[in-house]
Design an enzyme around this catalytic site. Structure first.
Site, PDB file in Angstrom:
ATOM      1  N   ASP A  13      -3.090   4.710  -2.388  1.00  0.00           N
ATOM      2  CA  ASP A  13      -4.148   5.266  -1.540  1.00  0.00           C
ATOM      3  C   ASP A  13      -4.675   6.589  -2.108  1.00  0.00           C
ATOM      4  O   ASP A  13      -3.896   7.416  -2.577  1.00  0.00           O
ATOM      5  CB  ASP A  13      -3.539   5.496  -0.146  1.00  0.00           C
ATOM      6  CG  ASP A  13      -4.562   5.773   0.925  1.00  0.00           C
ATOM      7  OD1 ASP A  13      -5.394   4.891   1.187  1.00  0.00           O
ATOM      8  OD2 ASP A  13      -4.524   6.879   1.499  1.00  0.00           O
ATOM      9  N   ASP A  39       0.862  -1.176   0.000  1.00  0.00           N
ATOM     10  CA  ASP A  39       0.000   0.000   0.000  1.00  0.00           C
ATOM     11  C   ASP A  39       0.901   1.229   0.000  1.00  0.00           C
ATOM     12  O   ASP A  39       1.745   1.383   0.882  1.00  0.00           O
ATOM     13  CB  ASP A  39      -0.846  -0.029   1.292  1.00  0.00           C
ATOM     14  CG  ASP A  39      -2.239   0.512   1.086  1.00  0.00           C
ATOM     15  OD1 ASP A  39      -2.345   1.623   0.539  1.00  0.00           O
ATOM     16  OD2 ASP A  39      -3.207  -0.167   1.475  1.00  0.00           O
ATOM     17  N   HIS A  76     -11.267  -2.756   3.535  1.00  0.00           N
ATOM     18  CA  HIS A  76     -11.219  -2.356   4.946  1.00  0.00           C
ATOM     19  C   HIS A  76     -12.003  -1.081   5.247  1.00  0.00           C
ATOM     20  O   HIS A  76     -12.071  -0.667   6.396  1.00  0.00           O
ATOM     21  CB  HIS A  76      -9.755  -2.202   5.357  1.00  0.00           C
ATOM     22  CG  HIS A  76      -9.066  -1.107   4.596  1.00  0.00           C
ATOM     23  ND1 HIS A  76      -8.841  -1.182   3.240  1.00  0.00           N
ATOM     24  CD2 HIS A  76      -8.600   0.091   4.983  1.00  0.00           C
ATOM     25  CE1 HIS A  76      -8.248  -0.075   2.833  1.00  0.00           C
ATOM     26  NE2 HIS A  76      -8.089   0.716   3.875  1.00  0.00           N
ATOM     27  N   ASP A  77     -12.527  -0.436   4.219  1.00  0.00           N
ATOM     28  CA  ASP A  77     -13.303   0.789   4.439  1.00  0.00           C
ATOM     29  C   ASP A  77     -14.805   0.583   4.271  1.00  0.00           C
ATOM     30  O   ASP A  77     -15.576   1.510   4.480  1.00  0.00           O
ATOM     31  CB  ASP A  77     -12.860   1.874   3.428  1.00  0.00           C
ATOM     32  CG  ASP A  77     -11.421   2.299   3.613  1.00  0.00           C
ATOM     33  OD1 ASP A  77     -10.953   2.319   4.776  1.00  0.00           O
ATOM     34  OD2 ASP A  77     -10.753   2.598   2.604  1.00  0.00           O
TER      35      ASP A  77
HETATM   36  C1  GLC Z   1      -7.943   5.383   2.084  1.00  0.00           C
HETATM   37  C2  GLC Z   1      -7.818   4.166   2.966  1.00  0.00           C
HETATM   38  C3  GLC Z   1      -8.479   4.452   4.276  1.00  0.00           C
HETATM   39  C4  GLC Z   1      -7.766   5.627   4.925  1.00  0.00           C
HETATM   40  C5  GLC Z   1      -7.755   6.822   3.981  1.00  0.00           C
HETATM   41  C6  GLC Z   1      -6.805   7.873   4.452  1.00  0.00           C
HETATM   42  O1  GLC Z   1      -9.251   5.642   1.750  1.00  0.00           O
HETATM   43  O2  GLC Z   1      -8.357   3.060   2.323  1.00  0.00           O
HETATM   44  O3  GLC Z   1      -8.473   3.344   5.123  1.00  0.00           O
HETATM   45  O4  GLC Z   1      -8.392   5.949   6.119  1.00  0.00           O
HETATM   46  O5  GLC Z   1      -7.337   6.472   2.699  1.00  0.00           O
HETATM   47  O6  GLC Z   1      -5.491   7.467   4.256  1.00  0.00           O
END
Ligand code: GLC
Length: 538
Positions: A205, A103, A329-330
């Site tokens: 990201d 990531d 995960h979101d």
């Molecule tokens: C992305 C990630 C998330 C995180 C956000 C800020 O959306 O998937 O989990 O909180 O970025 O980095």
């Protein structure tokens, strides 16, 4: 690219599996998953038959956003292990013929990153311009109306240097200024650091956030905002995201990847289809796979899904490779969204569509969102906007491996609680059960990997009505008809003037596998089947 014309690459033919490392396997008894834990569980991953593992951030971080706030891009957080552990994981994954995707979080750093510490130390620090600093308005208020995704204004006042800095997420996650060439260079160096080690790609990201309007114009009000939504939705982020210049940055990243062999880049992008497509770049010089999150947002309805698949397929640029996602995960888990039985149909959809599927850990055993009591909430999104039920903890709970204490995840109290039913819903319990979610996943993956029609073949919608989503996947010498009953009610599939004949190869009701069908089929509620066609179907 049509079938037969080209050699396909691993990220086109393959399947990606996402691991949230805090929750996969704890090897050192601190209640948090780690790299050695992942190594211990590679047998499971390999037995699934997936191609590549994407691991959410494992880097140095104060963990304000559980690793998405990075304080050193080139080091491993001690919670997860050491660089030696990482090297061991990378070679173990490679030894098993799989790939490893990391990531990359280029939009923002942690406020503890040395770059930010320098930047905030004085207005004339050489790194001042590495972040987005602005004077307040005349009355001292924030520079514009931009909102943070995690609630409140996106501007934070800095007492020492008397300016505001911009943070699209937490105030502990200041946004980098990607218009600054030194920032660009620094992040390309980060990419090279990991690529030199041999990682196979990055999931980037919030790619669409990376460049903001250079005039910092106010975002327009969202007329469709509803009270139950996140406060970020009050405005349309027209000026704070998806700016045309972002494509130059994506292209720059792509060039770095192209210095190496067969590396790839996935972009996290939540945008409508026509905008998403621009992230493939012109002449395939952008992201290899701009994440397609359609299945996370549209209604679970045959017509709606079918028309969205058509729109997506139709909008793909020449040579753009499709991809599909059911969870991450979101987002709330698929099993909770559509129910346990329908989640099997969803898995069949994900694994028979054209394009690279990404499976979220735990979905292979039908893990559901775990209710986390209010006083145990950890996710800043949940904590900052209480009452809106926006915490992402429920979908980030420990992997359920077996029926022992803490589901075999850890011998200490896990960082997030497990569900009461983990002794029933776990990998071990499903291992030898031919009717389990796990067995279905393995069967679907195996068939997909074996059959070019399924992993690289063409897609064609089949005219159907009502609850059944029907489509064909085919090459010149092999054809599959996929029928998915997206409702809980039994129904009948008998397309007019469309004779067909074949054998049910995989069914969510395994008893039907091997049965020959022609011209019509009855489906139970929540049933999906893959039919290997033997007769004509035009
Ligand atoms: C992305 C990630 C998330 C995180 C956000 C800020 O959306 O998937 O989990 O909180 O970025 O980095």
């Amino acid at each position: 690219m049509k079938e037969g014309q080209n050699k396909y690459l691993w990220w086109q033919e393959g399947i990606i599996y996402q691991i949230y490392p805090r929750s996969y396997q704890d090897s050192n008894g601190d209640g948090v998953g780690d790299l050695q834990g992942i190594i211990q569980r590679l047998d499971h991953i390999q037995s699934l038959g997936i191609t590549a593992i994407w691991v959410s951030p494992i880097f140095s971080s104060p963990m304000a956003d559980f690793g998405y706030d990075i304080s050193d891009y080139c080091d491993i957080h001690p919670l997860f292990g050491t660089m030696d552990d990482f090297d061991e994981l990378l070679s173990a994954v490679h030894d098993r013929g799989m790939k490893l995707i990391l990531d990359l979080v280029p939009n923002h750093t942690s406020n503890e990153h040395p770059w930010f510490k320098e930047s905030r130390s004085s207005r004339d620090n050489p790194k001042r311009d590495w972040y987005i600093w602005k004077d307040g308005k005349e009355d001292g208020s924030v520079p514009n109306n931009w909102l943070s995704v995690f609630g409140g204004s996106a501007w934070e006042w800095d007492e020492t240097t008397q300016q505001y800095y911009y943070h699209a997420f937490l105030k502990e996650q200041p946004d980098l200024n990607w218009r600054n060439p030194e920032v660009q260079q620094a992040m390309m160096d980060v990419m090279r650091f990991w690529l030199d080690k041999g990682v196979d790609g990055f999931r980037v990201d919030v790619m669409w956030h990376m460049i903001k309007d250079d005039q910092f114009r106010d975002n327009p009000i969202n007329p469709d905002y509803q009270e139950h939504q996140s406060t970020f939705e009050k405005l349309i982020p027209a000026y704070s995201t998806d700016q045309p210049e972002v494509h130059d940055i994506v292209h720059m990243m792509r060039k770095v990847l192209d210095e190496y062999e067969e590396r790839m880049m996935i972009g996290e992008i939540y945008l409508p289809i026509h905008k998403l497509m621009t992230y493939y770049g012109t002449d395939k010089n952008g992201a290899h796979l701009p994440f397609n999150f359609l299945l996370l947002s549209i209604g679970w309805d045959a017509r709606e899904i079918s028309s969205n698949i058509d729109q997506y397929e139709g909008a793909l640029p020449e040579g753009g490779w499709p991809n599909w996602v059911l969870g991450n995960h979101d987002q709330p888990r698929i099993t909770g969204r559509v129910g346990h039985d329908q989640a099997k149909v969803a898995a069949m959809l994900l694994l028979t569509l054209r394009g690279t599927p990404t499976i979220y850990y735990g979905d292979e055993i039908g893990m559901r969102d775990v209710p986390i009591p209010e006083e145990e909430i950890q996710d800043p999104q949940g904590l900052n906007m209480p009452g809106l039920n926006l915490s992402r903890d429920p979908q980030r709970t420990p992997m359920q491996w077996d029926n022992s204490e803490n589901a075999g995840f850890s011998n200490a109290k896990p960082w997030l609680r497990l569900p009461e039913n983990y002794r029933r819903v776990n990998v071990e319990a499903q291992q030898d059960d031919p009717y389990s979610m796990l067995a279905l996943h393995k069967k679907l993956i195996k068939l997909r990997q074996q059959e070019p029609a399924l992993h690289v073949g063409d897609y064609r919608p089949v005219l159907s009505s009502g609850a059944v989503l029907a489509y064909m996947r085919y090459t010149s010498d092999q054809r599959f008809l996929i029928l998915l009953n997206l409702s809980h009610k039994a129904c009948h599939f008998s397309p007019e003037h469309l004779p067909f004949e074949g054998t049910i190869e995989v069914d969510t009701l395994p008893e039907r596998e091997g049965v020959t069908v022609h011209d019509q089929v009855s489906l139970s509620g929540d049933e999906g089947m893959i039919i290997r066609l033997t007769g004509r179907m035009d």
